[in-house]
Design a protein around this motif. Structure first.
Motif, PDB file in Angstrom:
ATOM      1  N   SER A 221       0.954  -1.047  -0.114  1.00 27.54           N
ATOM      2  CA  SER A 221       0.431  -0.325  -0.121  1.00 27.54           C
ATOM      3  C   SER A 221       1.084   0.990  -0.264  1.00 27.54           C
ATOM      4  O   SER A 221       1.289   2.231   0.898  1.00 27.54           O
ATOM      5  CB  SER A 221      -0.869   0.073   0.866  1.00 27.54           C
ATOM      6  OG  SER A 221      -1.671   1.332   1.292  1.00 27.54           O
ATOM      7  N   VAL A 223       2.819   4.843  -0.289  1.00 27.41           N
ATOM      8  CA  VAL A 223       2.683   5.911  -0.311  1.00 27.41           C
ATOM      9  C   VAL A 223       3.695   7.004  -0.010  1.00 27.41           C
ATOM     10  O   VAL A 223       4.317   6.884  -0.266  1.00 27.41           O
ATOM     11  CB  VAL A 223       2.453   5.570   2.200  1.00 27.41           C
ATOM     12  CG1 VAL A 223       2.480   7.749   2.141  1.00 27.41           C
ATOM     13  CG2 VAL A 223       1.932   5.129   2.230  1.00 27.41           C
ATOM     14  N   LEU A 238      -5.982  15.892  -5.310  1.00 29.83           N
ATOM     15  CA  LEU A 238      -5.517  14.635  -4.791  1.00 29.83           C
ATOM     16  C   LEU A 238      -7.289  14.352  -4.640  1.00 29.83           C
ATOM     17  O   LEU A 238      -6.991  12.700  -5.338  1.00 29.83           O
ATOM     18  CB  LEU A 238      -4.919  14.504  -4.197  1.00 29.83           C
ATOM     19  CG  LEU A 238      -3.388  15.749  -4.602  1.00 29.83           C
ATOM     20  CD1 LEU A 238      -2.450  14.980  -3.614  1.00 29.83           C
ATOM     21  CD2 LEU A 238      -3.204  14.472  -6.024  1.00 29.83           C
ATOM     22  N   GLN A 239      -7.849  13.710  -4.039  1.00 31.32           N
ATOM     23  CA  GLN A 239      -9.082  13.203  -3.419  1.00 31.32           C
ATOM     24  C   GLN A 239      -9.473  13.178  -4.350  1.00 31.32           C
ATOM     25  O   GLN A 239     -10.716  12.371  -4.093  1.00 31.32           O
ATOM     26  CB  GLN A 239     -10.101  13.973  -1.645  1.00 31.32           C
ATOM     27  CG  GLN A 239      -8.970  13.564  -0.750  1.00 31.32           C
ATOM     28  CD  GLN A 239      -9.125  14.774   0.618  1.00 31.32           C
ATOM     29  OE1 GLN A 239      -9.386  16.383  -0.101  1.00 31.32           O
ATOM     30  NE2 GLN A 239      -8.734  14.559   1.780  1.00 31.32           N
ATOM     31  N   ALA A 243      -7.551   9.546  -5.005  1.00 28.94           N
ATOM     32  CA  ALA A 243      -6.494   9.664  -3.510  1.00 28.94           C
ATOM     33  C   ALA A 243      -7.090   9.580  -2.370  1.00 28.94           C
ATOM     34  O   ALA A 243      -8.222   9.312  -2.066  1.00 28.94           O
ATOM     35  CB  ALA A 243      -5.354  10.285  -3.509  1.00 28.94           C
ATOM     36  N   VAL A 245      -5.846  11.005   1.296  1.00 29.95           N
ATOM     37  CA  VAL A 245      -4.895  11.816   1.846  1.00 29.95           C
ATOM     38  C   VAL A 245      -5.009  11.773   3.085  1.00 29.95           C
ATOM     39  O   VAL A 245      -6.078  11.946   3.608  1.00 29.95           O
ATOM     40  CB  VAL A 245      -5.031  13.239   1.075  1.00 29.95           C
ATOM     41  CG1 VAL A 245      -4.202  14.144   1.552  1.00 29.95           C
ATOM     42  CG2 VAL A 245      -5.227  13.280  -0.499  1.00 29.95           C
ATOM     43  N   VAL A 255      -0.307  10.385   0.674  1.00 29.02           N
ATOM     44  CA  VAL A 255      -0.718   9.714   0.116  1.00 29.02           C
ATOM     45  C   VAL A 255      -1.179   8.363  -0.643  1.00 29.02           C
ATOM     46  O   VAL A 255       0.340   8.334  -1.087  1.00 29.02           O
ATOM     47  CB  VAL A 255      -0.424  11.177  -1.850  1.00 29.02           C
ATOM     48  CG1 VAL A 255      -1.376  10.718  -2.506  1.00 29.02           C
ATOM     49  CG2 VAL A 255      -0.740  12.902  -0.941  1.00 29.02           C
ATOM     50  N   ARG A 256      -2.014   7.903  -0.524  1.00 26.57           N
ATOM     51  CA  ARG A 256      -1.923   6.435  -1.180  1.00 26.57           C
ATOM     52  C   ARG A 256      -3.363   6.674  -2.083  1.00 26.57           C
ATOM     53  O   ARG A 256      -4.622   7.521  -2.724  1.00 26.57           O
ATOM     54  CB  ARG A 256      -2.764   6.009   0.077  1.00 26.57           C
ATOM     55  CG  ARG A 256      -1.748   6.240   1.323  1.00 26.57           C
ATOM     56  CD  ARG A 256      -2.270   4.502   2.448  1.00 26.57           C
ATOM     57  NE  ARG A 256      -1.645   4.762   3.748  1.00 26.57           N
ATOM     58  CZ  ARG A 256      -0.849   3.734   3.747  1.00 26.57           C
ATOM     59  NH1 ARG A 256      -0.702   2.657   3.380  1.00 26.57           N
ATOM     60  NH2 ARG A 256      -0.495   3.821   5.100  1.00 26.57           N
ATOM     61  N   GLU A 257      -2.959   5.493  -2.820  1.00 28.22           N
ATOM     62  CA  GLU A 257      -3.609   4.953  -4.387  1.00 28.22           C
ATOM     63  C   GLU A 257      -3.126   6.310  -5.454  1.00 28.22           C
ATOM     64  O   GLU A 257      -3.687   5.643  -6.379  1.00 28.22           O
ATOM     65  CB  GLU A 257      -5.229   5.290  -3.649  1.00 28.22           C
ATOM     66  CG  GLU A 257      -5.696   4.833  -3.182  1.00 28.22           C
ATOM     67  CD  GLU A 257      -5.316   2.854  -2.721  1.00 28.22           C
ATOM     68  OE1 GLU A 257      -5.361   2.440  -4.185  1.00 28.22           O
ATOM     69  OE2 GLU A 257      -5.555   2.213  -1.810  1.00 28.22           O
ATOM     70  N   LEU A 258      -2.555   7.032  -5.849  1.00 27.24           N
ATOM     71  CA  LEU A 258      -2.469   7.472  -6.650  1.00 27.24           C
ATOM     72  C   LEU A 258      -0.865   7.449  -6.824  1.00 27.24           C
ATOM     73  O   LEU A 258       0.032   7.655  -5.184  1.00 27.24           O
ATOM     74  CB  LEU A 258      -2.235   9.065  -6.739  1.00 27.24           C
ATOM     75  CG  LEU A 258      -3.810   9.566  -6.640  1.00 27.24           C
ATOM     76  CD1 LEU A 258      -4.245  10.845  -6.897  1.00 27.24           C
ATOM     77  CD2 LEU A 258      -4.337   8.770  -8.274  1.00 27.24           C
ATOM     78  N   ASP A 259       0.277   6.833  -6.991  1.00 30.48           N
ATOM     79  CA  ASP A 259       1.929   7.013  -7.284  1.00 30.48           C
ATOM     80  C   ASP A 259       2.137   8.772  -8.008  1.00 30.48           C
ATOM     81  O   ASP A 259       1.458   9.396  -7.899  1.00 30.48           O
ATOM     82  CB  ASP A 259       2.223   5.904  -8.746  1.00 30.48           C
ATOM     83  CG  ASP A 259       1.561   7.002  -9.859  1.00 30.48           C
ATOM     84  OD1 ASP A 259       1.921   7.330 -10.626  1.00 30.48           O
ATOM     85  OD2 ASP A 259       1.767   5.674 -11.159  1.00 30.48           O
ATOM     86  N   ILE A 263       0.687  11.878  -9.068  1.00 27.99           N
ATOM     87  CA  ILE A 263       0.174  13.209  -7.860  1.00 27.99           C
ATOM     88  C   ILE A 263       1.062  14.213  -8.786  1.00 27.99           C
ATOM     89  O   ILE A 263       0.827  15.869  -8.697  1.00 27.99           O
ATOM     90  CB  ILE A 263       1.479  13.010  -7.401  1.00 27.99           C
ATOM     91  CG1 ILE A 263       0.509  12.024  -5.805  1.00 27.99           C
ATOM     92  CG2 ILE A 263       1.073  14.229  -6.291  1.00 27.99           C
ATOM     93  CD1 ILE A 263       1.434  11.713  -4.837  1.00 27.99           C
TER      94      ILE A 263
END
Length: 296
Positions: A221, A223, A238-239, A243, A245, A255-259, A263
């Motif tokens: 996961s 970050v 981002l949200q 993402a 956040v 930030v998770r779910e976006l590399d 970003i």
């Protein structure tokens, strides 16, 4: 060649509570295998089953045989328990001499094992030893007969940084020489660089068995830590892009779910200048927490 350790269908229950529920895995030669799980997962019970100290259903074999059927068990398997179990009034040498006598070894075996773990000059009673010295003594008991298989329950507990480095190097050398190592560890950040394979136990059942890198990939996961000149606006964008956040100390965004590339594209579209964009590697502790959190 048979695996160093094979367990299949291990079951155990204490006080009506299921502790092991069909546990099955193998430990190959030439590798360090980590055995991980939360407290109460059944790790110590499994290790005790392997060395014949607990009864229950299923089978556990060492080099193809039950531990009780090994012709020279101390020379095949050395065990470091989570509790030393030595008489507090004995010296370290006396404790190892007794173990050597029980295993049919010469008295020189105890001296060699003490030297191996750095306790040659320690002659006080066991009650006066530090936690780290007691842990080294327990490891010495496992190494006494120079066995091919090592089973270690929380071997890093109590060791100082130098002791942890020594133990990691010692276990790595053992596996590289063709031996097998199975160790349980709570401090995954210490054990991670050492582990070739992983067995993850949760609620008495094996949830993962395989290469450590495969476990990390399966439960990664990632970050990315982000700082910019307009954190609130960037966080909202981002949200909106999917993402997760979280704000961290020092005004960083986790930030998770976006590399990192995604970003950067979001920030570019906003016209927000990034001052930091730092991907954080998923650690074994992170992956383990994710795996256990997802397990029923």
């Amino acid at each position: 060649m048979r695996a160093a350790i094979e367990v299949a269908g291990l079951t155990a229950a204490f006080g009506g509570r299921t502790v092991l529920d069909g546990v099955a895995f193998t430990v190959p030669w030439g590798a360090v295998t980590g055995f991980v799980g939360v407290n109460g997962a059944g790790k110590t019970t499994t290790l005790r089953r392997i060395v014949g100290l607990e009864a229950g259903g299923g089978v556990a074999r060492v080099a193809g045989k039950a531990y009780a059927d090994l012709e020279a068990p101390a020379e095949m398997l050395g065990c470091c328990p989570d509790v030393l179990g030595a008489a507090p009034g004995q010296t370290a040498a006396q404790h190892l001499d007794a173990l050597a006598l029980r295993a049919g070894l010469d008295r020189g075996a105890a001296r060699r094992a003490l030297a191996d773990v750095g306790l040659s000059g320690v002659d006080g009673r066991i009650r006066a030893l530090s936690l780290g010295q007691r842990r080294r003594l327990a490891i010495a008991g496992a190494l006494l007969a120079e066995p091919r298989v090592l089973v270690l329950d929380e071997p890093f507990d109590g060791l100082d940084p130098g002791g942890r480095r020594w133990l990691s190097a010692r276990l790595r050398a053992h596996a590289d020489a063709g031996g097998a190592v199975l160790l349980s560890a709570h401090a995954l950040h210490e054990a991670e660089p050492l582990l070739d394979r992983l067995v993850c136990l949760h609620a008495g059942a094996v949830r993962f068995e395989g290469p450590t890198e495969a476990f990390l990939r399966a439960h990664a996961s990632p970050v990315v830590l982000v700082r910019s000149l307009d954190q609130p606006r960037l966080a909202r964008a981002l949200q909106a892009a999917g993402a997760v956040v979280h704000r961290r100390s020092g005004d960083a965004l986790a930030v998770r779910e976006l590399d990192a590339a995604a970003i950067a594209r979001v920030a570019a579209r906003l016209g927000v200048l990034l001052t930091e964009l730092a991907p954080r590697r998923t650690t074994l502790s992170d992956a383990f927490a994710a795996a256990v959190g997802a397990a029923p």
